[in-house]
Design a protein around this motif. Structure first.
Motif, PDB file in Angstrom:
ATOM      1  N   GLY A 198      -6.749   1.836  -0.002  1.00 52.67           N
ATOM      2  CA  GLY A 198      -5.403   1.459   0.417  1.00 52.67           C
ATOM      3  C   GLY A 198      -4.877   0.145  -0.130  1.00 52.67           C
ATOM      4  N   ALA A 199      -5.611  -0.469  -1.065  1.00 51.56           N
ATOM      5  CA  ALA A 199      -5.164  -1.753  -1.596  1.00 51.56           C
ATOM      6  C   ALA A 199      -4.182  -1.543  -2.745  1.00 51.56           C
ATOM      7  CB  ALA A 199      -6.352  -2.569  -2.074  1.00 51.56           C
ATOM      8  N   SER A 200      -3.114  -2.361  -2.759  1.00 54.18           N
ATOM      9  CA  SER A 200      -2.205  -2.338  -3.898  1.00 54.18           C
ATOM     10  C   SER A 200      -2.935  -2.958  -5.082  1.00 54.18           C
ATOM     11  CB  SER A 200      -0.961  -3.162  -3.577  1.00 54.18           C
ATOM     12  OG  SER A 200      -1.335  -4.510  -3.360  1.00 54.18           O
TER      13      SER A 200
ATOM     14  N   ARG B 294      -3.466  -6.623  -4.436  1.00 51.54           N
ATOM     15  CA  ARG B 294      -4.446  -6.824  -3.364  1.00 51.54           C
ATOM     16  C   ARG B 294      -5.869  -6.553  -3.867  1.00 51.54           C
ATOM     17  NH1 ARG B 294      -3.627  -7.425   2.336  1.00 51.54           N
ATOM     18  NH2 ARG B 294      -5.632  -8.328   2.871  1.00 51.54           N
ATOM     19  N   ALA B 295      -6.004  -5.485  -4.636  1.00 51.85           N
ATOM     20  CA  ALA B 295      -7.321  -5.146  -5.174  1.00 51.85           C
ATOM     21  C   ALA B 295      -7.801  -6.258  -6.104  1.00 51.85           C
ATOM     22  CB  ALA B 295      -7.264  -3.817  -5.927  1.00 51.85           C
TER      23      ALA B 295
ATOM     24  N   ARG C 122      -8.555   0.423  -4.373  1.00 50.89           N
ATOM     25  CA  ARG C 122      -7.281   1.139  -4.452  1.00 50.89           C
ATOM     26  C   ARG C 122      -7.329   2.382  -3.572  1.00 50.89           C
ATOM     27  NH1 ARG C 122      -2.938   0.489  -6.117  1.00 50.89           N
ATOM     28  NH2 ARG C 122      -2.559   1.606  -8.049  1.00 50.89           N
TER      29      ARG C 122
END
Lengths: 287, 357
Positions: A191-193, A196-197, A188
């Motif tokens: 930069g991962a949503s 996405r994470a 997170r």
């Protein structure tokens, strides 16, 4: 796994009882079954020691080959549905507080205290015409006539999923439980949503649990026959039913043995393929 | 502080866990390119503050501004801030290249560009050619470097480091301190660095914020924190000072005359405005304590124990009010032994009056 095991001095001797047990109760019966499958049926009782390939030739008959196909179809559907329900269940269970984890774990394990066959009769009460489900749906005005669910394919599928779900839940649970959540935080942070994470970190790291859950579901669902009997009303012939019928009703032991050998090979083949696609070394303990 | 140059502002941050207030109305403003250290003992709330800046924790009150923009409610992935986690948090299922390139892939950078950027970052942290290794195959120090590379490769506005050297041995720590400082200068990235090691804080920081009980006990340059501690907590935690209780007799310019157990000595006034007759605390570091023959002026004391360690002789002394203080001398033989009577004295510039924390 194997290497580490052998490195320990004395492990060889300590494992002797284990090897003995495996030899007598696993390898022995398998070999016996294999031999049996090449023998000839005695018209009156038992077998004659006469080599033949007829038993295997018989399996090629579309009636029998089709049975394998429908068993496979049911096993794959069961496994897929179990995964879809079991993963979120196991995931959220692992994220609960200790207190709630224990309570939920009880609910998952309690059904094991009752005989599986008895539990299937419970589903008959729910599914039969004017049974619990019909009464509920008609009472709520959702349907106005009995659904006639009992003795249908969906009923069998529900029974299979119901019986095998705990294995999936517990496998997923144990791998999610071991997750290092700081890795998700790191994802997170980079930069991962949330989604996405989950897919890049959590899903990958809990894959061993998913894989073992799939195996623990797929193997039994290839062989379970009493569910198809009880909830399918004998309308669905699976390999398990076929083997049982050949063994106990038709008393064709060699043919039953051949059917079982092919079932074993088929299951092994599927697991091997599965292992091929997933590339996961963590399965060494299971396969 | 000038808003235009401040890249991060933390305003009135309050965080409670249940009944415990972990952060109590914190304010901090950090300039672009500054190296700020949050120094404090474990449990002082420094990690919580860092997590609030990163967006991994939500404050109960207060705001976080990044480049002047209120980001208090922003998700961590929306903030141009990256963290080097205490346990490194490297993805075990990815090799070094995939770990370092993780943020770049999310930014949809082209593959060759990612490869290039990653190998540059690895060269920067002195790990060239380690792309294909897995985290499990690396030593603690190497993992540390990968974690740093993974964060700086995204060129964050602020880099947050949570005790990054905590798990390394002393020698490697010292080396990494120098490297990190070099990296920070070279890249010009703002660093917010957490540590409980005062030496590390003093060596590396432009500014230190000493945290105590969820508040900042003192914020200032390393020299200010070390030489002009504001209270007894900062004086003991950062400078390992002795604290001696006394009563103010008179203020004399920038010095204070304090009546201490068995005598009267001068000390710098510091931030203390003690009127005559008020209680004062005097902080003096062990190496600044002079031990004179008992007949000389000073505070009469008895030697309790003499111990050798770290190239220093540590002499524990008992003052007249039964409080203990420690003096230190270089070398192995100070010529003192338990039971000796001495007079404790210090240069008036070497002691300072401090507040009670």
């Amino acid at each position: 796994m194997k290497k580490r095991f052998l490195k320990k001095p004395g492990a060889g001797i300590a494992a002797v009882p284990l090897w003995m047990f495996t030899l007598v109760f696993v390898a022995g019966p398998m070999v016996y079954m294999l031999i049996l499958s090449f023998l000839t049926r005695d018209p009156s009782w038992g077998v004659v020691n006469e080599f033949t390939l007829d038993n295997y030739a018989k399996i090629l008959n579309p009636v029998y080959a089709g049975t394998y196909l429908s068993s496979l179809k049911l096993a794959l559907s069961t496994t897929a549905i179990t995964l879809v329900i079991g993963y979120p269940f196991g995931y959220f269970m692992a994220r609960l507080s200790e207190k709630w984890k224990k309570r939920l774990m009880m609910l998952v394990v309690v059904p094991f205290w009752t005989n599986a066959l008895v539990r299937m009769y419970g589903w008959i009460i729910i599914f039969r015409s004017n049974g619990l489900l019909d009464k509920l749906l008609m009472g709520l005005g959702v349907t106005d006539a009995p659904l006639r669910l009992l003795y249908t394919y969906p009923a069998v599928l529900v029974g299979m999923v119901y019986a095998l779900l705990p294995f999936m839940i517990l496998s997923v649970y144990s791998s999610v439980e071991k997750m290092d959540w700081s890795l998700v935080e790191a994802a997170r942070d980079l930069g991962a949503s949330k989604a996405r994470a989950f897919w890049t970190v959590t899903a990958k790291l809990t894959l061993p649990g998913v894989l073992s859950g799939v195996i623990l579901t797929f193997i039994p669902s290839m062989g379970l026959f009493f569910i198809a009997d009880v909830l399918g009303g004998g309308k669905f012939m699976l390999v398990g039913n076929l083997i049982r019928d050949q063994l106990f009703s038709a008393r064709d032991w060699p043919f039953a043995a051949a059917l079982a050998v092919i079932l074993t090979l088929l299951t092994t083949l599927f697991l091997w393929l599965y292992r091929k696609i997933t590339h996961v070394r963590d399965l060494e303990g299971i396969l | 502080m000038d808003n235009r140059s401040s890249i991060l502002q933390v305003q009135n941050i309050v965080k409670r866990f249940g009944d415990v207030t972990v952060l109590d109305h914190l304010n901090l403003s950090v300039d672009r390119g500054e190296f700020v250290t949050l120094l404090g003992a474990s449990g002082c709330g420094k990690t919580t503050l860092l997590r609030i800046i990163a967006g991994l924790e939500t404050p109960d009150e207060g705001t976080v501004l990044l480049s002047g923009q209120d980001v208090t409610d922003w998700a961590p992935n929306k903030r141009n801030v990256n963290t080097v986690f205490q346990n490194y948090a490297l993805f075990p299922h990815m090799n070094v290249e995939a770990n370092v390139g993780y943020g770049l892939r999310l930014k949809k950078m082209a593959r060759p560009q990612i490869q290039k950027t990653v190998s540059e970052a690895l060269a920067l942290v002195q790990l060239p050619g380690y792309e294909k290794r897995h985290p499990q195959e690396l030593s603690g120090g190497q993992r540390q470097r990968v974690a740093i590379a993974r964060a700086i490769v995204n060129s964050p506005d602020v880099l947050l480091l949570d005790e990054p050297l905590g798990a390394l041995d002393l020698q490697l720590r010292r080396q990494m301190q120098i490297e990190l400082k070099r990296l920070q200068k070279q890249l010009g990235i703002t660093f917010i660095y957490i540590t409980h090691d005062q030496e590390e804080a003093i060596n590396m920081s432009d500014r230190i914020a000493v945290m105590y009980g969820g508040t900042f006990a003192q914020t200032g340059t390393p020299a200010q924190i070390y030489d002009e501690p504001i209270n007894d907590y900062v004086a003991t935690f950062v400078g390992n000072s002795n604290i001696i209780r006394g009563v103010a007799e008179a203020a004399d310019g920038s010095y204070i005359k304090a009546s201490l157990p068995g005598g009267t000595l001068l000390a710098r006034k510091g931030a203390v405005q003690a009127a005559a007759g008020a209680d004062v605390l005097i902080a003096v570091r062990s190496e600044n304590i002079d031990l004179l023959p008992p007949e000389e002026a000073g505070l009469p004391a008895e030697v309790r124990e003499v111990a050798f360690g770290g190239g220093m002789q540590r002499i524990t002394l008992l003052l007249q009010d039964n409080s203990e203080i420690v003096a230190s001398r270089h070398g192995i033989d100070s010529g003192l032994q338990a039971g000796d009577r001495v007079s404790v004295y210090w240069d008036k510039d070497k002691a300072i009056a401090v507040q009670k924390a």
